[in-house]
Scaffold this active site. Structure first.
Site, short mmCIF file in Angstrom:
data_model
loop_
_atom_site.label_atom_id
_atom_site.label_comp_id
_atom_site.label_asym_id
_atom_site.label_seq_id
_atom_site.Cartn_x
_atom_site.Cartn_y
_atom_site.Cartn_z
CG HIS B 314 -1.99 0.97 1.25
ND1 HIS B 314 -1.76 2.31 1.35
CD2 HIS B 314 -3.34 0.83 1.15
CE1 HIS B 314 -2.92 2.96 1.33
NE2 HIS B 314 -3.89 2.07 1.21
NE ARG B 334 -2.87 7.55 -1.33
CZ ARG B 334 -3.01 6.39 -1.95
NH1 ARG B 334 -2.94 6.33 -3.26
NH2 ARG B 334 -3.19 5.29 -1.27
#
Ligand SMILES: Cc1cc2nc3c(=O)[nH]c(=O)nc-3n(C[C@H](O)[C@H](O)[C@H](O)COP(=O)(O)OP(=O)(O)OC[C@H]3O[C@@H](n4cnc5c(N)ncnc54)[C@H](O)[C@@H]3O)c2cc1C
Ligand code: SF4
Ligand code: SF4
Ligand code: FES
Lengths: 206, 529
Positions: B314, B334
């Protein structure tokens, strides 16, 4: 934050470790086996309950061992015990939301006996106002009570400190669950379920 | 270790507003970026398997070492073991195991759920970002299908993905009826956010506590039902009957320090992932019990595996402070608009490209000296949370309370200071090969959740794992409960472990290593100490 070594006492043993570790990391670093009371290592599973006393302080706090950074002179005790719940219920047995309040008091008869001693709130490692939550639930304010328990990691510390055996965390979870069960009815989801039921969508594989 | 920009200097650059916050030019050669920087392509980390159903195929060397290792136990350990009998044994107390147990118990099956730690100590409880289901009007299950296939570099199984996306909305309904809450708009519609590499907002969530909310609810539902739960009870071997059909398992009870034999008509493997093997030396976001046990046990019994050379790192694990290394910061941040910046203050990738690309880009920045280095030697790039908060006042508190809580513990205020992030070993993309009901190639053995493979190809999108565990957990639970009325097994043995020893010897492999791993070695704990 440097790599200064410090000495802490964990479960009665003095160990010397770098100051940048959590209580669990410190136990491992010192070479002691530990798997009981270790779970997510990220503060969300509630497995790693510890008693903590900081140097020069007399009060003992209850915290999560994966989120507690060791400090010089700190005393730490891991609390590994089951936290049994003595209430059971099935959401499917709730047929009408008008009856929820009455049924709640049948499932959790102790909740109305809260002594307002604050023990549960004091013991909560994620700083939930547990007592207030229990009292809101008793008044039937399930949605509001449930919201207070959003961050509850089900560690069970409130349960073990309650003199009335109220199981505050399960009360909180009941409040959240019954709210979803009766009141979350999103039109975007329901529309899509209807469309799928009518066979409006097919997947063309390949 | 390569050079980088010291953290203090990089912070100054950041606060002075140095660098360019414009979207960098589109990556032209993604394949090349991945090959050069993604850890799946590191030289010398892949080996060819020499035994078992995937013989001849490529596999990460650390995984190969335990797939081709000797059993922890032999027949002498079973003498005097306690014996239990049940219809269905579910192994693993995360989301997939609970969904399977609930479905089977609702069909009237007698179910034992055995788990290594406590019920719910799992990767599921840690999930933050949310769960995929195409429910918005501009979206369709077909778009969900295409996004999943494309993000997995067209390596996923179309039949499995079709089942996954068509079940999505029903899975959300089932969860709500079990008492799970999701964030809603003022009119009661479910809010959705977009996952990297996808074409529509499709991820429903409960703040950044989606997994905690899901696990609390599933655990309470299992506890309030008829399933018998065994905690601190890792499975150390599977049992077979006279014809090679899976017939239960051997458990080592940590509390009793004794072996337990569970005889079952069928077994559902739901043991989750692999993060605690720390492949390629990466930190991990996974819980303490994620040591690939299910892969090892199933492989030994003859189950085929898929895509076991592909793992998800990740992009945004925490890199500072060191004690938190590997801890996840959800992609939701994000998705809400936060940018990634290198030590010079420049953006360097479209933050919502699929995860493997973003990860490779971060590793490229670090390798080429534009990363940030801490005093302790940790590296990373910035996740620009202060700008996100400035442009959307209150968003961190409304949507990401867990991030703020984490900040409090390490004395960083994400609203005032960017977070240092570095890729963290997060997810096993492949796993045990299954069909739409979770059946493996071994009769009587099902695999569901992260331990299974085939849906995500070589890269998973945010939210598909939580959907998978409920969708396939329920499917396997339903399918397995159809078999409870047939005739039971006659024999219950661990014969296959003898064949294994023979095969290992014939292949000239070491018998020193024993598996399953159960616990990472830094926990200083072995069951035969
Ligand atoms: C930090 C984090 C954030 C994530 N966020 C998201 C997200 O936002 N959306 C999303 O879709 N996915 C997310 N994921 C991925 C997703 O959470 C997992 O892939 C999924 O929950 C796996 O569920 P599972 O039931 O298969 O495995 P788990 O939940 O890991 O459960 C496996 C269980 O099996 C037990 N076990 C292991 N070995 C044995 C053994 N030998 N014997 C008995 N029991 C055993 C384990 O202890 C554990 O209880 C995230 C993962 C992590 C780690
Ligand atoms: S409310 Fe109770 S169970 Fe929940 S976190 Fe606080 S002390 Fe633990
Ligand atoms: S510990 Fe029990 S009695 Fe005391 S305030 Fe909390 S719920 Fe009430
Ligand atoms: S190990 Fe999960 S809360 Fe500490």
């Amino acid at each position: 934050m440097g790599d200064r070594d410090i000495t802490v006492n964990i479960n009665g043993k003095d160990i010397t470790v770098p100051a940048t570790m959590s209580a669990i990391q410190a136990v491992w670093h010192a070479g002691h086996p530990r798997v009981h009371g270790v779970g997510c290592l990220e503060g969300v599973c509630g497995a790693c309950k510890v008693f903590v006393r900081r140097a020069g302080r007399s009060i003992i706090t209850t915290e999560l061992g994966c989120q507690t950074m060791v400090e010089d002179g700190m005393q730490i005790i891991f609390l590994v015990f089951p936290t049994p719940n003595h209430h059971t219920y099935q959401l499917d047995d709730f047929k009408n939301s008008w009856d929820t309040q009455a049924q709640f008091h049948q499932i959790f008869p102790e909740a109305a006996h809260c002594r307002h001693c604050g023990g549960c709130t004091k013991s909560c490692p994620v700083e939930i106002d547990v007592e207030h939550g229990v009292n809101l639930a008793t008044e039937g304010k399930f949605r509001e009570a449930g919201e207070l328990f959003l961050e509850c990691v089900m560690c069970g510390l409130c349960l073990t400190s309650c003199p009335e055996e109220i199981t505050p965390n399960h009360v909180g979870l009941f409040c959240r669950r019954i709210t979803a069960y009766f009141h979350i009815r999103p039109s975007n989801l329901i529309n899509r379920l209807e469309e799928i039921r009518k066979g409006e969508y097919r997947i063309v594989e390949g | 270790m390569s050079e980088g920009i010291p953290r203090k200097m990089a912070l100054q650059n950041y606060f002075k507003g140095k660098g360019s916050r414009a979207l960098p030019p589109e990556e032209v050669d993604i394949a090349n970026l991945l090959e050069e920087y993604h850890p799946d392509y590191y030289e010398d980390t892949l080996v060819t398997l020499q035994t078992g159903p995937n013989k001849g195929e490529r596999c990460h060397k650390d995984l190969a070492a335990i797939l081709q290792a000797d059993a922890l136990i032999d027949d002498t350990d079973l003498a005097g073991a306690f014996v239990h009998e049940t219809d269905l044994l579910v192994i693993g107390g995360g989301g997939a195991g609970c969904a399977a147990a609930l479905a089977a118990a609702e069909n009237g099956a007698r179910v034992i759920l055995s788990t290594k730690l406590r019920l719910g100590d799992s990767n599921t409880v840690m999930a933050e970002g949310g769960i995929q289901a195409s429910i918005e009007s501009g979206d369709t299950p077909m778009m969900h299908y295409e996004d999943t296939l494309k993000s997995g570099h067209f390596r996923g199984e179309s039949r499995l993905i079709a089942a996954l996306v068509m079940d999505g909305p029903e899975v959300i309904r089932w969860l709500i009826q079990k008492g799970m809450q999701f964030d809603q708009n003022p009119f009661g519609d479910l809010l959705t956010r977009r996952a990297g590499g996808t074409s529509h907002d499709r991820v429903v969530y409960c703040r950044d506590y989606t997994g905690l909310e899901m696990m609390r609810v599933l655990r309470e539902a299992v506890r309030n039902g008829k399933t018998e739960v065994l905690e601190y009870s890792p499975v150390v071997e599977l049992l077979t009957n006279e014809t090679g059909h899976c017939a239960g398992a051997v458990i080592f009870s940590l509390d009793r320090a004794a072996y337990l034999l569970i005889k079952a008509r069928s077994v559902i493997m739901a043991t989750g992932g692999i993060g605690r093997l720390h492949l390629n030396g990466f930190p991990t976001s996974n819980h303490f019990g994620a040591t690939a046990d299910g892969l090892v046990l199933a492989y030994r019994l003859g189950a085929r595996l898929k895509d076991i050379d592909s793992f998800q790192y990740h992009p945004t694990g925490m890199a500072y402070p060191a004690s938190m290394a590997g801890s996840l910061i959800t992609e939701g941040v994000r998705s809400a608009g936060a940018h990634l910046l290198n030590g010079l203050g420049n953006r360097f990738i479209d933050e919502l490209k699929q995860r493997d690309c973003v990860t490779a880009a971060i590793l490229r920045e670090c390798a080429e000296g534009r990363g940030i280095v801490t005093d302790g030697g940790n590296r990373g790039v910035w996740l620009d949370t202060p700008t996100l908060e400035r442009e959307n006042p209150g968003i961190l508190e409304r949507r990401f309370p867990k991030l703020l809580q984490r900040g409090k513990i390490c004395n960083i205020d994400p609203a005032g200071e960017p977070m240092l992030v570095y890729p963290t070993l997060h997810y096993q993309n492949g796993g045990v090969e299954i069909d739409e009901n979770g059946s493996t190639t071994v009769p009587g053995l099902y695999a569901v959740g992260e331990v299974s493979g085939g849906i995500h190809g070589r890269n998973r999108i945010m939210g598909n794992a939580l959907l998978e565990i409920i969708c396939f957990g329920r499917r396997a639970g339903n399918k397995a409960s159809e078999t409870i009325h047939g005739r039971g097994h006659k024999k219950f043995t661990i014969e296959h472990t003898k064949n294994l020893s023979r095969e290992l010897t014939n292949a000239g492999l070491s018998m020193e290593i024993k598996s399953p791993t159960l616990f990472p070695d830094y926990a200083n704990f072995g069951i035969k100490q």
